[in-house]
Design a protein around this motif. Structure first.
Motif, PDB file in Angstrom:
ATOM      1  N   ALA A 196     -62.921 -20.484  36.100  1.00  0.00           N
ATOM      2  CA  ALA A 196     -62.928 -21.722  35.305  1.00  0.00           C
ATOM      3  C   ALA A 196     -62.435 -21.411  33.900  1.00  0.00           C
ATOM      4  N   PRO A 197     -61.176 -21.011  33.768  1.00  0.00           N
ATOM      5  CA  PRO A 197     -60.675 -20.592  32.457  1.00  0.00           C
ATOM      6  C   PRO A 197     -60.537 -21.726  31.456  1.00  0.00           C
ATOM      7  N   ASP A 198     -60.485 -22.968  31.938  1.00  0.00           N
ATOM      8  CA  ASP A 198     -60.333 -24.120  31.057  1.00  0.00           C
ATOM      9  C   ASP A 198     -61.342 -25.198  31.443  1.00  0.00           C
ATOM     10  N   GLY A 199     -61.565 -26.092  30.500  1.00  0.00           N
ATOM     11  CA  GLY A 199     -62.416 -27.240  30.771  1.00  0.00           C
ATOM     12  C   GLY A 199     -63.871 -26.987  30.444  1.00  0.00           C
ATOM     13  N   PRO A 200     -64.654 -28.053  30.382  1.00  0.00           N
ATOM     14  CA  PRO A 200     -66.073 -27.935  30.059  1.00  0.00           C
ATOM     15  C   PRO A 200     -66.864 -27.266  31.180  1.00  0.00           C
ATOM     16  N   LEU A 201     -68.004 -26.682  30.806  1.00  0.00           N
ATOM     17  CA  LEU A 201     -68.844 -25.936  31.743  1.00  0.00           C
ATOM     18  C   LEU A 201     -70.284 -26.432  31.689  1.00  0.00           C
ATOM     19  N   VAL A 202     -70.940 -26.368  32.831  1.00  0.00           N
ATOM     20  CA  VAL A 202     -72.394 -26.482  32.901  1.00  0.00           C
ATOM     21  C   VAL A 202     -72.887 -25.182  33.507  1.00  0.00           C
ATOM     22  N   LEU A 203     -73.816 -24.526  32.848  1.00  0.00           N
ATOM     23  CA  LEU A 203     -74.346 -23.244  33.320  1.00  0.00           C
ATOM     24  C   LEU A 203     -75.726 -23.456  33.930  1.00  0.00           C
ATOM     25  N   VAL A 204     -75.903 -22.959  35.161  1.00  0.00           N
ATOM     26  CA  VAL A 204     -77.179 -23.073  35.863  1.00  0.00           C
ATOM     27  C   VAL A 204     -77.581 -21.680  36.327  1.00  0.00           C
ATOM     28  N   ARG A 219     -73.640 -12.608  23.514  1.00  0.00           N
ATOM     29  CA  ARG A 219     -72.383 -11.874  23.313  1.00  0.00           C
ATOM     30  C   ARG A 219     -71.225 -12.797  22.963  1.00  0.00           C
ATOM     31  N   TYR A 220     -71.231 -14.017  23.505  1.00  0.00           N
ATOM     32  CA  TYR A 220     -70.100 -14.937  23.303  1.00  0.00           C
ATOM     33  C   TYR A 220     -70.590 -16.300  22.830  1.00  0.00           C
ATOM     34  N   PRO A 221     -71.212 -16.379  21.676  1.00  0.00           N
ATOM     35  CA  PRO A 221     -71.737 -17.681  21.229  1.00  0.00           C
ATOM     36  C   PRO A 221     -70.650 -18.732  21.067  1.00  0.00           C
ATOM     37  N   GLU A 222     -69.421 -18.293  20.756  1.00  0.00           N
ATOM     38  CA  GLU A 222     -68.338 -19.262  20.590  1.00  0.00           C
ATOM     39  C   GLU A 222     -67.991 -19.940  21.905  1.00  0.00           C
ATOM     40  N   LEU A 223     -68.149 -19.251  23.023  1.00  0.00           N
ATOM     41  CA  LEU A 223     -67.905 -19.867  24.335  1.00  0.00           C
ATOM     42  C   LEU A 223     -68.901 -20.992  24.577  1.00  0.00           C
ATOM     43  N   ILE A 224     -70.155 -20.753  24.231  1.00  0.00           N
ATOM     44  CA  ILE A 224     -71.182 -21.791  24.405  1.00  0.00           C
ATOM     45  C   ILE A 224     -70.856 -22.986  23.524  1.00  0.00           C
ATOM     46  N   ARG A 225     -70.508 -22.730  22.271  1.00  0.00           N
ATOM     47  CA  ARG A 225     -70.216 -23.832  21.343  1.00  0.00           C
ATOM     48  C   ARG A 225     -68.993 -24.631  21.768  1.00  0.00           C
ATOM     49  N   ASP A 226     -67.948 -23.930  22.228  1.00  0.00           N
ATOM     50  CA  ASP A 226     -66.672 -24.591  22.489  1.00  0.00           C
ATOM     51  C   ASP A 226     -66.581 -25.261  23.853  1.00  0.00           C
ATOM     52  N   ARG A 227     -67.285 -24.714  24.860  1.00  0.00           N
ATOM     53  CA  ARG A 227     -67.014 -25.185  26.216  1.00  0.00           C
ATOM     54  C   ARG A 227     -68.234 -25.647  27.010  1.00  0.00           C
ATOM     55  N   VAL A 228     -69.415 -25.213  26.657  1.00  0.00           N
ATOM     56  CA  VAL A 228     -70.582 -25.535  27.486  1.00  0.00           C
ATOM     57  C   VAL A 228     -71.100 -26.932  27.148  1.00  0.00           C
ATOM     58  N   ALA A 229     -71.217 -27.754  28.193  1.00  0.00           N
ATOM     59  CA  ALA A 229     -71.656 -29.143  28.023  1.00  0.00           C
ATOM     60  C   ALA A 229     -73.141 -29.328  28.297  1.00  0.00           C
ATOM     61  N   ALA A 230     -73.732 -28.453  29.104  1.00  0.00           N
ATOM     62  CA  ALA A 230     -75.156 -28.555  29.440  1.00  0.00           C
ATOM     63  C   ALA A 230     -75.595 -27.252  30.089  1.00  0.00           C
ATOM     64  N   VAL A 231     -76.908 -27.045  30.117  1.00  0.00           N
ATOM     65  CA  VAL A 231     -77.474 -25.788  30.610  1.00  0.00           C
ATOM     66  C   VAL A 231     -78.744 -26.094  31.395  1.00  0.00           C
ATOM     67  N   ALA A 232     -78.972 -25.323  32.476  1.00  0.00           N
ATOM     68  CA  ALA A 232     -80.220 -25.436  33.234  1.00  0.00           C
ATOM     69  C   ALA A 232     -80.778 -24.038  33.493  1.00  0.00           C
ATOM     70  N   PHE A 233     -81.997 -23.815  33.032  1.00  0.00           N
ATOM     71  CA  PHE A 233     -82.715 -22.567  33.273  1.00  0.00           C
ATOM     72  C   PHE A 233     -83.787 -22.835  34.337  1.00  0.00           C
ATOM     73  N   VAL A 234     -83.738 -22.095  35.432  1.00  0.00           N
ATOM     74  CA  VAL A 234     -84.678 -22.310  36.538  1.00  0.00           C
ATOM     75  C   VAL A 234     -85.481 -21.025  36.775  1.00  0.00           C
ATOM     76  N   GLY A 235     -86.792 -21.106  36.607  1.00  0.00           N
ATOM     77  CA  GLY A 235     -87.666 -19.973  36.903  1.00  0.00           C
ATOM     78  C   GLY A 235     -87.228 -18.692  36.240  1.00  0.00           C
ATOM     79  N   THR A 236     -87.010 -18.728  34.927  1.00  0.00           N
ATOM     80  CA  THR A 236     -86.484 -17.551  34.246  1.00  0.00           C
ATOM     81  C   THR A 236     -87.327 -17.201  33.030  1.00  0.00           C
ATOM     82  N   SER A 237     -86.848 -16.239  32.252  1.00  0.00           N
ATOM     83  CA  SER A 237     -87.616 -15.723  31.125  1.00  0.00           C
ATOM     84  C   SER A 237     -86.669 -15.212  30.053  1.00  0.00           C
ATOM     85  N   SER A 238     -87.108 -15.322  28.792  1.00  0.00           N
ATOM     86  CA  SER A 238     -86.319 -14.769  27.682  1.00  0.00           C
ATOM     87  C   SER A 238     -86.852 -13.415  27.230  1.00  0.00           C
ATOM     88  N   GLY A 239     -87.920 -12.924  27.881  1.00  0.00           N
ATOM     89  CA  GLY A 239     -88.455 -11.618  27.514  1.00  0.00           C
ATOM     90  C   GLY A 239     -89.936 -11.470  27.843  1.00  0.00           C
TER      91      GLY A 239
END
Length: 408
Positions: A196-204, A219-239
């Motif tokens: 998916a080299p182009d276009g908006p993204l939803v990350l699940v 590592r790539y905050p600019e990718l999130i800012r420029d292309r990610v339209a929405a995010v879903a975290f399922v059963g996960t952890s930040s630490g």
């Protein structure tokens, strides 16, 4: 319990313990985990013979449709040369999906291409793509129900993390380099660049997949800012996964934390022996998998067996080499990168692997996110309560205009 049934359970545990002893480490930690599972399978063993249980597993494998969905295959190359396998479900002009073949063997019409959707007023013709990242010891097929529901509605990418599924064994790991969550984040970037080299993204992402998304943002905050339209975290952890009790008493937790890394390293060095032990103690491990995957008692047996197959397919040396990465994982500082985006955070209230309190901690960092705690749900909530997970994902996609209202 009859004497015969009790002896059968003890014999099963003995086979496993013998394998762990031959591996050169005490099996105390594994024994703590296995005790509850052994008790759970004991009742079944009183009334169902071993041969019948084996036949039942084979029947479920043959009849269950789970994991049969296939898409257009592709391979991305990670920064260490590892080939990462992914599949794409495209949207076709007739509303069907472009795919290499599904359970019926159907193929996409020749010469058909993806329908281009314009979102957010952009002139960019590239369609929105939903990228699904799976968890530890699983594979892209763990999203079976959500994949089936979204086919024909939105472009999706499903990939296998390194050393899992159809992806190549991590080349760096084969050379002795430990795997880390940061590496997985770079792997996800490679998959996005290829699929998916182009276009908006939803990350699940589920479990390790959600951690992979956090590493991507770190590592790539600019990718999130420029292309990610929405995010879903399922059963996960930040630490802070090193503090998880796995539903054990304090003494059991301390034993597991003390010896489990060494036990896994030893088992990982004797793959053939351990895989034989896995087969010999299939019922015991099935009980363990059920306990740590699901929160309700009435899980569809075919779904439970599907989860077993996914987990069983992960070689023990891969299990061993990934485990240390979780105790080191800490990506809470990366979460603010997702602020301002529509975010879904979902977890099972009986998750013993990444407890719902970890999802609540993510929500604390993302106060505008939707937090959903699913009752009677364990770690594999997307398999155990697929309608709930699919409905919430569909709602997220509706909110950003990616699918029509009423989807789900």
């Amino acid at each position: 319990m009859s004497e015969t049934g009790a002896q059968d359970v003890v014999a099963t545990a003995a086979v496993a313990a013998a394998g762990w002893r031959r591996a050169g480490f005490a099996g105390a930690a594994i024994g703590v985990l296995a005790a509850g599972a052994a008790a759970g399978v004991a009742v079944e063993r009183l009334t169902v013979g071993r041969g019948m249980r084996k036949k039942a597993r084979l029947a479920l494998d043959a009849s269950g449709p789970y994991g049969s969905l296939r898409g257009l295959p592709g391979r991305a190359v990670a920064d260490d040369g590892t080939e990462l396998y992914y599949e794409v479900d495209e949207i076709e002009p007739d509303g069907g999906t472009g795919r290499a073949g599904d359970a019926s063997g159907a193929r996409a019409p020749a010469g058909s291409g993806p329908r281009r959707r314009r979102l957010f007023g952009s002139k960019d013709p590239a369609p929105l793509t939903v990228v699904f990242s799976h968890g530890y010891c699983l594979g892209q097929d763990s999203w079976h129900f959500q994949r089936a529901a979204l086919r024909g509605l939105v472009r999706t990418v499903h990939w296998d993390q390194r050393s899992h599924g159809r992806s190549e064994r991590g080349r760096a790991q084969a050379g002795g380099v430990p795997v880390g969550i940061d590496q997985l984040g770079r792997d996800l970037r490679a998959v996005i660049d290829a699929a998916a080299p182009d276009g908006p993204l939803v990350l699940v992402g589920h479990s390790m997949g959600g951690m992979t998304m956090m590493a991507l943002a770190d590592r790539y905050p600019e990718l999130i800012r420029d292309r990610v339209a929405a995010v879903a975290f399922v059963g996960t952890s930040s630490g802070k996964l090193g503090e998880v009790s796995f539903g054990l008493p304090v003494a059991g937790v301390n034993a597991v934390r003390r010896v489990l890394p060494g036990v896994l390293r030893a088992l990982g060095s004797q793959t053939e022996l351990v895989e034989r032990g896995r087969r010999a103690t299939a019922d015991l491990f099935a009980g363990l998998i059920k306990r740590y995957s699901f929160g309700s008692r009435d899980v569809d047996p075919a779904v439970a067996r599907f989860a077993e197959r996914l987990i069983e397919s992960t070689p023990i040396d891969v299990v061993a080499e990934f485990y240390p990465a979780f105790t080191e994982h800490d990506k809470s500082a990366a979460l603010p990168v997702f602020r301002g985006l529509p975010v879904l955070i979902l977890a099972g209230d009986k998750d013993l692997v990444t407890p719902s309190s970890h999802s609540e901690a993510i929500a604390d960092e993302l106060p505008d996110a939707e937090l959903v705690i699913v009752p009677d749900a364990g770690h594999l909530v997307m398999l155990e309560h697929p309608e709930t997970v699919t409905d919430r994902l569909a709602d997220l996609l509706v909110r950003i205009g990616a699918v029509p209202a009423g989807t789900g």
